[in-house]
Design an enzyme around this catalytic site. Structure first.
Site, PDB file in Angstrom:
ATOM      1  N   HIS A  22     -10.544 -70.602 -73.881  1.00 28.07           N
ATOM      2  CA  HIS A  22     -11.926 -70.660 -73.073  1.00 28.07           C
ATOM      3  C   HIS A  22     -12.862 -70.563 -74.083  1.00 28.07           C
ATOM      4  O   HIS A  22     -12.822 -69.888 -75.113  1.00 28.07           O
ATOM      5  CB  HIS A  22     -11.794 -69.339 -72.008  1.00 28.07           C
ATOM      6  CG  HIS A  22     -12.824 -69.300 -71.009  1.00 28.07           C
ATOM      7  ND1 HIS A  22     -14.165 -68.760 -71.361  1.00 28.07           N
ATOM      8  CD2 HIS A  22     -12.901 -69.569 -69.705  1.00 28.07           C
ATOM      9  CE1 HIS A  22     -14.829 -69.043 -70.452  1.00 28.07           C
ATOM     10  NE2 HIS A  22     -14.317 -69.380 -69.324  1.00 28.07           N
ATOM     11  N   ASP A  46      -6.586 -62.194 -74.850  1.00 28.50           N
ATOM     12  CA  ASP A  46      -7.511 -62.578 -73.653  1.00 28.50           C
ATOM     13  C   ASP A  46      -6.684 -62.764 -72.253  1.00 28.50           C
ATOM     14  O   ASP A  46      -5.792 -63.840 -72.072  1.00 28.50           O
ATOM     15  CB  ASP A  46      -8.417 -63.946 -73.972  1.00 28.50           C
ATOM     16  CG  ASP A  46      -9.010 -64.350 -72.714  1.00 28.50           C
ATOM     17  OD1 ASP A  46      -9.064 -63.588 -71.522  1.00 28.50           O
ATOM     18  OD2 ASP A  46      -9.729 -65.367 -72.900  1.00 28.50           O
ATOM     19  N   GLN A  55      -6.601 -64.460 -67.278  1.00 30.37           N
ATOM     20  CA  GLN A  55      -6.057 -65.393 -66.217  1.00 30.37           C
ATOM     21  C   GLN A  55      -4.673 -64.780 -66.077  1.00 30.37           C
ATOM     22  O   GLN A  55      -3.940 -65.370 -65.355  1.00 30.37           O
ATOM     23  CB  GLN A  55      -5.858 -66.979 -66.602  1.00 30.37           C
ATOM     24  CG  GLN A  55      -7.248 -67.556 -66.779  1.00 30.37           C
ATOM     25  CD  GLN A  55      -7.944 -67.804 -65.184  1.00 30.37           C
ATOM     26  OE1 GLN A  55      -7.295 -67.579 -64.312  1.00 30.37           O
ATOM     27  NE2 GLN A  55      -9.165 -67.940 -65.557  1.00 30.37           N
ATOM     28  N   LYS A  92     -11.368 -61.733 -61.493  1.00 34.10           N
ATOM     29  CA  LYS A  92     -10.456 -62.713 -61.382  1.00 34.10           C
ATOM     30  C   LYS A  92      -9.280 -62.073 -60.871  1.00 34.10           C
ATOM     31  O   LYS A  92      -8.377 -62.681 -60.197  1.00 34.10           O
ATOM     32  CB  LYS A  92     -10.151 -63.338 -62.708  1.00 34.10           C
ATOM     33  CG  LYS A  92     -11.385 -63.917 -63.261  1.00 34.10           C
ATOM     34  CD  LYS A  92     -10.959 -65.042 -64.237  1.00 34.10           C
ATOM     35  CE  LYS A  92     -12.098 -65.505 -65.078  1.00 34.10           C
ATOM     36  NZ  LYS A  92     -12.593 -66.611 -64.561  1.00 34.10           N
ATOM     37  N   CYS A 132     -15.043 -74.830 -68.973  1.00 34.80           N
ATOM     38  CA  CYS A 132     -15.241 -73.909 -70.155  1.00 34.80           C
ATOM     39  C   CYS A 132     -14.343 -73.977 -71.021  1.00 34.80           C
ATOM     40  O   CYS A 132     -13.783 -72.936 -71.976  1.00 34.80           O
ATOM     41  CB  CYS A 132     -15.483 -72.477 -69.913  1.00 34.80           C
ATOM     42  SG  CYS A 132     -16.835 -72.264 -68.579  1.00 34.80           S
TER      43      CYS A 132
HETATM   44  C1  LIG Z   1      -8.732 -67.387 -70.150  1.00 35.61           C
HETATM   45  C2  LIG Z   1     -10.502 -66.936 -69.907  1.00 35.61           C
HETATM   46  N1  LIG Z   1     -11.019 -66.213 -70.766  1.00 35.61           N
HETATM   47  C3  LIG Z   1     -12.157 -65.736 -70.630  1.00 35.61           C
HETATM   48  C4  LIG Z   1     -12.887 -66.103 -69.561  1.00 35.61           C
HETATM   49  C5  LIG Z   1     -14.306 -65.409 -69.413  1.00 35.61           C
HETATM   50  O1  LIG Z   1     -14.367 -64.455 -68.376  1.00 35.61           O
HETATM   51  P1  LIG Z   1     -15.504 -63.933 -67.690  1.00 35.61           P
HETATM   52  O2  LIG Z   1     -16.549 -64.960 -67.220  1.00 35.61           O
HETATM   53  O3  LIG Z   1     -15.258 -63.161 -66.455  1.00 35.61           O
HETATM   54  O4  LIG Z   1     -16.159 -63.049 -68.935  1.00 35.61           O
HETATM   55  C6  LIG Z   1     -12.297 -66.837 -68.415  1.00 35.61           C
HETATM   56  C7  LIG Z   1     -13.177 -67.349 -67.193  1.00 35.61           C
HETATM   57  O5  LIG Z   1     -12.981 -68.061 -66.613  1.00 35.61           O
HETATM   58  C8  LIG Z   1     -10.846 -67.158 -68.652  1.00 35.61           C
HETATM   59  O6  LIG Z   1     -10.326 -67.981 -67.845  1.00 35.61           O
END
Ligand SMILES: Cc1ncc(COP(=O)(O)O)c(C=O)c1O
Length: 419
Positions: A136, A213, A216, A239, A377
């Site tokens: 992401h 990270d 998900q 999420k 993203c």
């Molecule tokens: C794999 C992953 N990393 C990071 C993020 C960023 O999360 P946040 O916008 O809650 O900071 C997302 C959001 O869709 C994501 O799916």
């Protein structure tokens, strides 16, 4: 503080009853454009159960005050809720103690914290940061910024046509200059579950630290940071059925202790004079300013909610719905699935030949079906497949096969419109 078990009041469900779960989420009975809502956008943000809404409402009605600062009862209640959620978060990911949990604004905030605090103090020109093509933007851009600031170099692990990280190429990319590896546990664009245990093991063998990270992963998988042996693990409350604006950075205590603060302000200090400021202990050192206390109260309730569910049964249900969705979408003329990893969770990305994903998304919306269309993203993933966007149906514990049938019927309608 040691982790606590989930609230005793929360009854443990030993089987998974999706209809019962659906009744916990008030928004699922909403109608959109006169049709029952079919919410297939949980990877973007999940819906919230009544228990989470109640926890936030209760906080503002009965406990609203600032934390850690006052001696009055409301502040004590607010501090209890805030620190209680920290302890619950530790238990949720099996962290060794609550002090290794930094409460953040979300995954993005946690990654930026590690990049700017750990990365900026530890990395030198020529050092290497390894990420993958699956990431992401939140797990790309903070590292690019760090590389610009330090002269470190970003290395990218390729993915194969299925959307899986090439583990051999990953191993080959690791070098004596690798200082940090940052990888997603589960891809938001494709749903691939990465072999994070192996990724961590190999990085450690080279002396690199690893950030996972988990944005998900936490809504679907049971995460155990001690079993994974990762150095940092980040995720977002919104999420995993909690409110927006809250997240977790888990860090190994010795690393957190050695890291400089990320931001300065109230609550992150032990004492301030114009000559010298002494910083507060971990994790407070990283929590400058008044946090989202009401949101953290809701996050605590979201953890209770998830921990009261039979997670294995919930995952089996989600897997069955994903498998069903994959098979049904495959039947549609001109459908092309993007991302067919052997281990996946929660996400089905696809294209319909001759139809722009945004047009499909608009027609689906009129049918009551909420999906995300675009690059999610994750522009490098789209580039890897030579596409600009996909249609992404993403699942939560509350989705059903019947909803997949509605999605597929709506996609057939899209086909008719563009015939
Ligand atoms: C794999 C992953 N990393 C990071 C993020 C960023 O999360 P946040 O916008 O809650 O900071 C997302 C959001 O869709 C994501 O799916």
């Amino acid at each position: 503080m040691t982790p606590t078990a989930p609230s005793a009041a929360a009854s443990v469900r030993t089987t998974f009853d999706v209809e019962k779960v659906r009744r916990d989420f008030p928004i699922l009975s909403e109608r959109v454009h006169g049709k029952p809502l079919v919410y297939l956008d949980s990877a973007n943000t999940s819906q919230k159960p009544q228990a989470v809404l109640d926890a936030m409402d209760d906080y503002y009605r009965h406990a609203n005050a600032n934390i850690h600062r006052a001696t009055h009862l409301l502040s004590e209640r607010a501090t209890g809720l805030y620190e209680g959620a920290r302890a619950k978060a530790a238990a949720f990911i099996n962290a060794p103690d609550a002090k290794s949990i930094v409460l953040t604004k979300g995954t993005t905030d946690g990654i930026n914290l590690v990049a700017q605090s750990y990365g900026r103090s530890m990395l030198r020109a020529g050092d290497e940061v390894v990420i993958s093509w699956l990431e992401h933007h939140s797990n790309i851009v903070p590292w690019q910024m760090l590389c610009e600031q330090t002269g470190a170099v970003l290395r990218i692990v390729p993915i194969d046509d299925r959307g899986e990280i090439d583990v051999e190429q990953y191993a080959a990319l690791l070098s004596p200059r690798t200082r940090l590896v940052a990888m997603s546990h589960v891809s938001n664009a494709l749903g691939t579950i990465n072999p994070v245990r192996e990724i961590i093991e190999q990085a450690h063998a080279r002396g690199a630290v690893v950030l996972i990270d988990g944005a998900q992963a936490v809504p679907h998988l049971v995460v155990d940071v001690r079993a994974l042996d990762c150095d940092f693990y980040v995720f977002s409350s919104h999420k995993m059925f909690g409110p927006t604006g809250v997240g977790v950075l888990y860090g190994r205590r010795p690393l957190l202790e050695a890291m400089p603060p990320y931001q300065g302000g109230g609550d992150m200090i032990a004492s301030v004079t114009f000559e010298k400021t002494l910083y507060n202990a971990v994790p407070y050192k990283f929590e400058a300013g008044t946090p989202n206390i009401g949101g953290v109260a809701g996050f605590g309730a979201a953890i209770d909610y998830l921990m009261a569910i039979d997670r294995d049964a919930a995952l089996a249900h989600e897997d069955a719905v994903l498998e069903y969705a994959t098979a049904r979408v495959r039947e549609i003329r001109g459908a092309r699935i993007i991302g067919e990893a052997r281990h996946k969770t929660g996400v089905l990305s696809f294209l319909l030949e001759g139809v722009h994903p945004h047009d499909a998304g608009t027609i689906l919306d009129r049918e009551g079906v909420a999906v995300r269309t675009g690059q999610h993203c994750a522009q490098p993933v789209m580039d890897r497949y030579g596409v600009t966007a996909t249609i992404r149906a993403s699942l939560g514990i509350y989705n059903t096969r019947e909803e997949i049938d509605i999605l597929v019927n709506a996609l057939q309608r899209v086909r008719e419109v563009f015939a």
